[in-house]
Design a protein around this motif. Structure first.
Motif, PDB file in Angstrom:
ATOM      1  N   LYS A  93       6.130   1.013  14.229  1.00 53.76           N
ATOM      2  CA  LYS A  93       6.166   1.026  12.774  1.00 53.76           C
ATOM      3  C   LYS A  93       7.045   2.186  12.313  1.00 53.76           C
ATOM      4  N   VAL A  94       7.508   2.076  11.075  1.00 55.77           N
ATOM      5  CA  VAL A  94       8.387   3.077  10.504  1.00 55.77           C
ATOM      6  C   VAL A  94       8.109   3.166   9.012  1.00 55.77           C
ATOM      7  N   ASN A  95       8.168   4.371   8.474  1.00 59.87           N
ATOM      8  CA  ASN A  95       7.927   4.605   7.054  1.00 59.87           C
ATOM      9  C   ASN A  95       9.236   4.489   6.264  1.00 59.87           C
ATOM     10  N   PHE A  96       9.117   4.095   5.010  1.00 60.62           N
ATOM     11  CA  PHE A  96      10.258   4.058   4.100  1.00 60.62           C
ATOM     12  C   PHE A  96       9.810   4.607   2.758  1.00 60.62           C
ATOM     13  N   SER A  97      10.759   5.176   2.032  1.00 59.94           N
ATOM     14  CA  SER A  97      10.466   5.738   0.709  1.00 59.94           C
ATOM     15  C   SER A  97      11.783   5.926  -0.034  1.00 59.94           C
ATOM     16  N   GLU A  98      11.770   5.544  -1.325  1.00 60.42           N
ATOM     17  CA  GLU A  98      12.948   5.714  -2.175  1.00 60.42           C
ATOM     18  C   GLU A  98      12.486   5.818  -3.613  1.00 60.42           C
ATOM     19  N   ALA A  99      13.010   6.822  -4.349  1.00 54.41           N
ATOM     20  CA  ALA A  99      12.590   7.092  -5.718  1.00 54.41           C
ATOM     21  C   ALA A  99      13.687   6.696  -6.688  1.00 54.41           C
ATOM     22  N   LYS A 100      13.262   6.346  -7.912  1.00 47.96           N
ATOM     23  CA  LYS A 100      14.162   5.975  -8.981  1.00 47.96           C
ATOM     24  C   LYS A 100      13.748   6.687 -10.258  1.00 47.96           C
ATOM     25  N   LEU A 101      14.758   6.962 -11.123  1.00 47.47           N
ATOM     26  CA  LEU A 101      14.513   7.579 -12.419  1.00 47.47           C
ATOM     27  C   LEU A 101      14.861   6.592 -13.522  1.00 47.47           C
ATOM     28  N   ASP A 102      14.485   6.964 -14.735  1.00 47.91           N
ATOM     29  CA  ASP A 102      14.743   6.133 -15.917  1.00 47.91           C
ATOM     30  C   ASP A 102      14.121   4.746 -15.760  1.00 47.91           C
ATOM     31  N   ILE A 103      12.904   4.704 -15.274  1.00 53.64           N
ATOM     32  CA  ILE A 103      12.165   3.448 -15.124  1.00 53.64           C
ATOM     33  C   ILE A 103      11.562   3.075 -16.482  1.00 53.64           C
ATOM     34  N   PRO A 104      11.566   1.795 -16.833  1.00 55.32           N
ATOM     35  CA  PRO A 104      10.897   1.411 -18.085  1.00 55.32           C
ATOM     36  C   PRO A 104       9.432   1.860 -18.100  1.00 55.32           C
ATOM     37  N   ARG A 105       8.966   2.264 -19.258  1.00 57.04           N
ATOM     38  CA  ARG A 105       7.609   2.785 -19.360  1.00 57.04           C
ATOM     39  C   ARG A 105       6.556   1.714 -19.094  1.00 57.04           C
ATOM     40  N   ARG A 106       6.868   0.477 -19.353  1.00 58.04           N
ATOM     41  CA  ARG A 106       5.860  -0.556 -19.158  1.00 58.04           C
ATOM     42  C   ARG A 106       5.758  -1.016 -17.700  1.00 58.04           C
ATOM     43  N   ALA A 107       6.633  -0.481 -16.816  1.00 57.27           N
ATOM     44  CA  ALA A 107       6.555  -0.844 -15.399  1.00 57.27           C
ATOM     45  C   ALA A 107       5.380  -0.110 -14.765  1.00 57.27           C
ATOM     46  N   THR A 108       4.420  -0.871 -14.241  1.00 59.18           N
ATOM     47  CA  THR A 108       3.213  -0.275 -13.665  1.00 59.18           C
ATOM     48  C   THR A 108       2.904  -0.767 -12.261  1.00 59.18           C
ATOM     49  N   GLN A 109       3.380  -1.948 -11.867  1.00 62.17           N
ATOM     50  CA  GLN A 109       3.033  -2.530 -10.573  1.00 62.17           C
ATOM     51  C   GLN A 109       4.277  -2.640  -9.707  1.00 62.17           C
ATOM     52  N   LEU A 110       4.124  -2.377  -8.401  1.00 61.47           N
ATOM     53  CA  LEU A 110       5.230  -2.448  -7.415  1.00 61.47           C
ATOM     54  C   LEU A 110       4.938  -3.588  -6.450  1.00 61.47           C
ATOM     55  N   THR A 111       5.934  -4.452  -6.274  1.00 58.62           N
ATOM     56  CA  THR A 111       5.891  -5.490  -5.252  1.00 58.62           C
ATOM     57  C   THR A 111       7.166  -5.399  -4.432  1.00 58.62           C
ATOM     58  N   VAL A 112       7.056  -5.690  -3.114  1.00 53.95           N
ATOM     59  CA  VAL A 112       8.200  -5.598  -2.206  1.00 53.95           C
ATOM     60  C   VAL A 112       8.290  -6.888  -1.417  1.00 53.95           C
ATOM     61  N   SER A 113       9.547  -7.180  -0.982  1.00 53.79           N
ATOM     62  CA  SER A 113       9.831  -8.331  -0.139  1.00 53.79           C
ATOM     63  C   SER A 113      11.135  -8.067   0.584  1.00 53.79           C
ATOM     64  N   TRP A 114      11.497  -8.990   1.474  1.00 55.93           N
ATOM     65  CA  TRP A 114      12.758  -8.823   2.207  1.00 55.93           C
ATOM     66  C   TRP A 114      13.913  -9.329   1.337  1.00 55.93           C
ATOM     67  N   ALA A 115      14.977  -8.508   1.267  1.00 52.83           N
ATOM     68  CA  ALA A 115      16.165  -8.856   0.467  1.00 52.83           C
ATOM     69  C   ALA A 115      17.065  -9.741   1.319  1.00 52.83           C
ATOM     70  N   LEU A 116      16.687 -11.017   1.460  1.00 56.00           N
ATOM     71  CA  LEU A 116      17.467 -11.974   2.249  1.00 56.00           C
ATOM     72  C   LEU A 116      18.302 -12.826   1.310  1.00 56.00           C
ATOM     73  N   PRO A 117      19.485 -13.267   1.772  1.00 52.65           N
ATOM     74  CA  PRO A 117      20.317 -14.124   0.924  1.00 52.65           C
ATOM     75  C   PRO A 117      19.616 -15.445   0.663  1.00 52.65           C
ATOM     76  N   LYS A 118      19.879 -15.982  -0.525  1.00 51.27           N
ATOM     77  CA  LYS A 118      19.269 -17.252  -0.885  1.00 51.27           C
ATOM     78  C   LYS A 118      19.896 -18.358  -0.083  1.00 51.27           C
ATOM     79  N   GLY A 119      19.062 -19.261   0.461  1.00 50.11           N
ATOM     80  CA  GLY A 119      19.587 -20.376   1.255  1.00 50.11           C
ATOM     81  C   GLY A 119      20.107 -21.489   0.398  1.00 50.11           C
TER      82      GLY A 119
END
Length: 269
Positions: free
Chosen positions: A243-269
């Protein structure tokens, strides 16, 4: 006759025969100006000179010798005008020079002499071996294919190639992404919204797998996506049961953003 240049007014003394009865084009030796010079006008016929009669002898007195009256002296001719004795360039028609007699002579036929016994042989370039050339081309192609395979294994398939839909390259890997329950989501002192997406990538299989980029999406309370970005994978290949850890931060996020979901960034078939 005397010629004067119309451009620089330099005067020349040339014989009448140089101009000819029909005139010709001349060139000034001082300023290189050319003009057409008319022939000299024929001299007017001089009036006939009356015969000179000897002066009459005055009667002499008795007993003296006769006195002869001397003629009056002729008036002196004015001094000739001083002009520079400069040559003037006369443009002569250039006649085409006859070709040298050698040009019409038939070329001599070279006589091949047998080489002397001690004379060095002429240099001859060695013939190229086409089989060796094709061997080098095949070896270079094999080396390039080997390097490309190693690059794909180490760096993975680039994004533009993933969009081509190559089989085996766009399938979702057998990897698991675990997110902690609480993400680092806060407002900074200057009013900027800070959000850090972090988690763990696990390989539960018994084979090494390639780790694709991660698509992070922020949603509001109604589940609408309000912000998203792609997280670069921390490693290209993940060994089995690792296993391996990942982390990345962002600024200027909209205030109404409250939930984080992740998935694999694969090209659309």
């Amino acid at each position: 006759m005397i010629l004067a240049c119309p451009s620089c007014h330099t005067r020349y003394v040339v014989p009448d025969t140089a101009i000819g009865p029909t005139g010709r084009t001349v060139r000034c030796a001082n300023c290189r100006h050319s003009w057409f010079q008319e022939p000299a006008a024929p001299a007017a016929a001089a009036p006939p000179t009356p015969p000179t009669t000897p002066p009459a002898a005055e009667p002499a007195a008795a007993g003296s010798a006769p006195v002869v009256r001397e003629p009056d002296p002729a008036p002196a001719a004015p001094p000739p005008e001083m002009v520079p004795e400069r040559p003037v360039f006369v443009e002569e028609p250039v006649a085409a020079a006859p070709p040298p007699p050698e040009a019409f002579a038939a070329p001599e036929t070279p006589v091949m002499q047998p080489p002397a016994e001690d004379a060095p042989l002429p240099f001859r370039r060695p013939r190229r071996n086409p089989a060796r050339r094709w061997t080098l081309i095949a070896a270079s192609a094999a080396l390039l294919m080997l390097c490309a395979t190693g690059a794909l294994y180490w760096f993975g398939l680039p994004g533009w190639a993933q969009g081509l839909g190559i089989p085996g390259m766009t399938d979702e890997p057998d990897l698991v992404i675990e997110l902690p329950p609480n993400q680092d989501h806060r407002e900074l002192a200057d009013g900027t919204i800070y959000f850090a997406a972090s988690g763990v990538i696990i390989n539960p299989t018994d084979r090494e797998q390639r780790v694709p980029p991660i698509l992070a999406e922020l949603r509001d309370a109604q589940g609408t996506i309000v912000y998203s970005w792609t997280i670069k994978p921390p490693v290209r290949m993940l060994p089995p049961n690792e296993k391996v850890n990942f982390s990345e931060a962002k600024l200027d996020i909209p205030r109404r953003a409250t939930q984080l979901t992740v998935s694999w960034a694969l090209p659309k078939g």
